[in-house]
Enzyme design. Structure first.
Site, short mmCIF file in Angstrom:
data_model
loop_
_atom_site.label_atom_id
_atom_site.label_comp_id
_atom_site.label_asym_id
_atom_site.label_seq_id
_atom_site.Cartn_x
_atom_site.Cartn_y
_atom_site.Cartn_z
CG HIS A 213 50.23 -25.41 -31.53
ND1 HIS A 213 51.13 -24.67 -30.98
CD2 HIS A 213 50.86 -26.15 -32.71
CE1 HIS A 213 52.09 -24.42 -32.17
NE2 HIS A 213 51.80 -25.16 -32.96
CD GLU A 214 50.29 -29.31 -34.14
OE1 GLU A 214 49.69 -28.55 -35.56
OE2 GLU A 214 51.21 -29.21 -33.91
CG HIS B 156 48.91 -25.08 -37.30
ND1 HIS B 156 49.81 -24.21 -37.88
CD2 HIS B 156 49.70 -25.94 -36.37
CE1 HIS B 156 50.74 -24.04 -37.30
NE2 HIS B 156 50.92 -25.19 -36.36
CG HIS C 174 45.94 -20.22 -40.62
ND1 HIS C 174 47.14 -20.00 -40.30
CD2 HIS C 174 45.42 -19.33 -41.49
CE1 HIS C 174 47.68 -18.99 -41.37
NE2 HIS C 174 46.84 -18.87 -42.14
#
Length: 628
Positions: A414-415, A418, A421
């Protein structure tokens, strides 16, 4: 728009180094309890500043620069070159300010007990307020220049192209912008208005004496980290004790938590009125040009989908073999797995799972995993949860509380969603438009979770392993779509009550939250029992001090599920459509950006598709359970 902003999202990171380095002395930002951790598991903040002294020198240098901004006042409408000079100066100062902020905030996260870290954050809050006051005249002056003249400047001066998005957003906000003096006063008061969140953080992380339980012969402190671990315990009695101890401790401070949260809600309501917005939610969503219809549609569709959630809860009761279901039965895995995912394993699985995103994505991820930009393990004084923060031009910094379980693996993927991105946006955008808004921030992270689930499902051997992965996918949808929407509905109700003139208190928050717990979890339909003690959970959620933030987890998982399915089923076109959303950063309004990519979150369709996916996963699990 030319403000000192904190780039901050949820995140997780780990390094892909096969051999642990020798233990090193504590680094800046490293609490004493981490001194024996392998060096690769503790971030190195020296790319920001070589030392605390260097940080403080830069902070003071920035303070010395702020009075000089007054010389730019009155020049923005002179000509295009003057406007560009002013905006370039502001951007350069903001970037320097973000570097100073990230250094302070990362250290505070790793040990909020340390007085030096608390003091450093206090200095940063003061700098933030002084920065806002020093540039408070900028937006009103741009608005006074007017749209026609500003657009003419943009056409005539190529150097203004990087500022065009922010200029146009400032012009659109003219109706809600106060005069320079009022804007300066509000900016100076900003740290004071946001202090309630810091008070809540200190209460939870430094001041509350958390109870302890003896579990399997070991003493476990039931702080937020201990609670998060114990709520997954396979023994129902242990879970029940953990919930009673944790929420019982929070209940002792119900009045204090109620005061801090009411203060934060009141600040939002008052500012919305001052800026002539109809509601606090309208004011908050306006920053990213997200229609209020998106939030209202989300809440409506989640409520319409509650039968799917209740179907999942009944499946959970069946698989756990329980005579009834209670709130402390939500978190244990439906199928137990002894598999461990230390950081190097999590790194490799994340790389493998994101292979469908292409070579450029893989190259960026491998680069990020090769440097020390994460803080991995839990420690005394370290805040809970996970996040990403960073500075333009540097590999992002990632904060974890990695415990080698499946949740840690999922958080890791998940991180890094980020993180990549951020790197994609920075590679494609200038500094001024690289910072993506919250509305798209969680798409990349939750898309990675979907890709990880699909990757693990493809590797699964046997019925139990498939049930484990499917069960974790269901739990992700519950926690990210339904739970976050419940939080958003709580925020709506709290702000609506304040706007009606009603008083808010700890007891009022508890009552509001309890009603939502009962509705979402089917208490009146006999689906789940809600013990009144767990109605204190609102005090446990730090995101409420960042109003109308959490709904974006739910909209993001909806959009992310769409994009992940498109990438897995499609080809290069579908992959590039998704990656171009990430590369766009903040160069377009997020709702418009997603509409152009085929996802309109103001309509029921995306939410209904997600609910169908959830129903389909339940179908698969029931078929597997029915196999002899």
């Amino acid at each position: 728009m030319f403000r000192f902003t904190r780039i901050h999202g949820a995140l997780a990171l780990a390094l892909l180094l096969p051999v642990a380095a020798a233990a090193q002395p504590a680094q800046p930002g490293q609490p004493a309890g981490m001194a024996d951790a392998p060096e690769r598991l503790v971030w190195d903040l020296r790319p920001l500043f070589a030392s605390d002294a260097a940080w403080d020198a830069e902070r003071q240098a920035l303070l010395a620069e702020l009075p000089k901004l007054a010389a730019l006042r009155g020049t923005l409408g002179s000509n295009a070159a003057a406007l560009r000079t002013a905006l370039d100066t502001l951007s350069a100062l903001q970037l320097r300010g973000e570097r100073v902020w990230v250094y302070a905030s990362t250290q505070y996260s790793t040990d909020s007990r340390a007085a030096r870290n608390q003091e450093r954050m206090g200095l940063m809050q003061a700098l933030w307020g002084q920065w806002g006051a020093a540039r408070a005249w900028v937006d009103p002056e741009i608005q006074a220049v007017g749209s026609d003249k500003v657009e003419a400047f943009i056409r005539s001066e190529p150097g203004l192209a990087r500022h065009a998005v922010n200029l146009r957003q400032v012009l659109r906000a003219a109706r809600h912008t106060l005069g320079a003096e009022a804007e300066g006063a509000l900016a100076a008061l900003g740290p004071v208005l946001r202090a309630a969140g810091e008070t809540r953080s200190l209460l939870v992380n430094a001041d509350i004496v958390w109870p302890s339980l003896t579990v399997e012969g070991q003493t476990v402190r039931v702080s937020d980290t201990g609670y998060e671990r114990l709520r997954q315990h396979p023994d129902r009695a242990v879970r029940q004790q953990a919930f009673a101890a944790f929420f019982g401790a929070l209940r002792q401070y119900e009045n204090t938590f109620g005061s801090t949260l009411a203060t934060r809600v009141r600040a939002g309501v008052v500012e919305a009125k001052l800026r002539q917005y109809p509601t606090a939610v309208a004011a908050t969503l306006a920053d990213d040009e997200v229609p209020e219809a998106v939030l209202r549609m989300l809440v409506a569709q989640a409520n319409a989908g509650l039968p799917v959630l209740h179907r999942y809860f009944r499946l959970r009761q069946r698989m756990l073999g329980l005579p009834d279901l209670a709130y402390h039965d939500i978190y244990p895995a439906l199928v137990r797995s002894e598999r461990r995912y230390p950081p190097d394993v999590a790194a490799q699985l994340t790389l493998d799972a994101t292979r469908p995103l292409g070579a450029d994505y893989q190259r960026l991820l491998q680069r990020a995993l090769s440097v020390r930009s994460m803080h991995v393990r839990p420690a005394d004084g370290k805040q809970g949860g996970a996040y990403q923060t960073g500075v333009y031009g540097l590999v992002p910094f990632v904060f974890l509380n990695h415990q080698d379980d499946y949740t840690s693996l999922s958080t890791y993927a998940h991180e890094w969603g980020h993180g990549i991105h951020t790197m994609l946006a920075q590679a494609a955008q200038p500094y001024e438009t690289a910072r993506y808004p919250l509305f798209t921030a969680e798409i990349a992270s939750t898309a990675n979770e979907v890709l990880l689930s699909e990757h693990l499902l493809a590797q699964a051997r046997g019925r139990d392993e498939r049930l484990f992965v499917l069960g974790e996918s269901l739990e992700r949808l519950r926690a990210t779509f339904f739970r976050q929407t419940m939080f958003a509905e709580f925020e709506l109700q709290a702000h609506d009550a304040m706007e009606r003139g009603e008083a808010l208190s700890g007891k009022k928050f508890t009552a509001l939250y309890c009603d939502l717990l009962r509705k979402y979890h089917g208490a009146d339909a006999g689906v789940m029992q809600i013990d009144p003690v767990v109605c204190q959970e609102w005090a446990y959620i730090p995101h409420f001090y960042r109003p109308f933030y959490v709904y974006q987890y739910a909209t993001s998982v909806t959009a992310a599920t769409h994009f992940a399915e498109q990438v897995l089923r499609g080809g290069e076109k579908e992959r590039e459509t998704y990656l171009n959303v990430l590369r766009a950063g903040g160069s377009a309004p997020p709702h418009v950006l997603l509409q152009a990519a085929g996802v309109d979150l103001a309509t029921p369709a995306p939410y209904q598709a997600l609910l169908r996916r959830m129903d389909g996963i339940i179908d698969q699990m029931e078929r597997l359970l029915d196999q002899k």
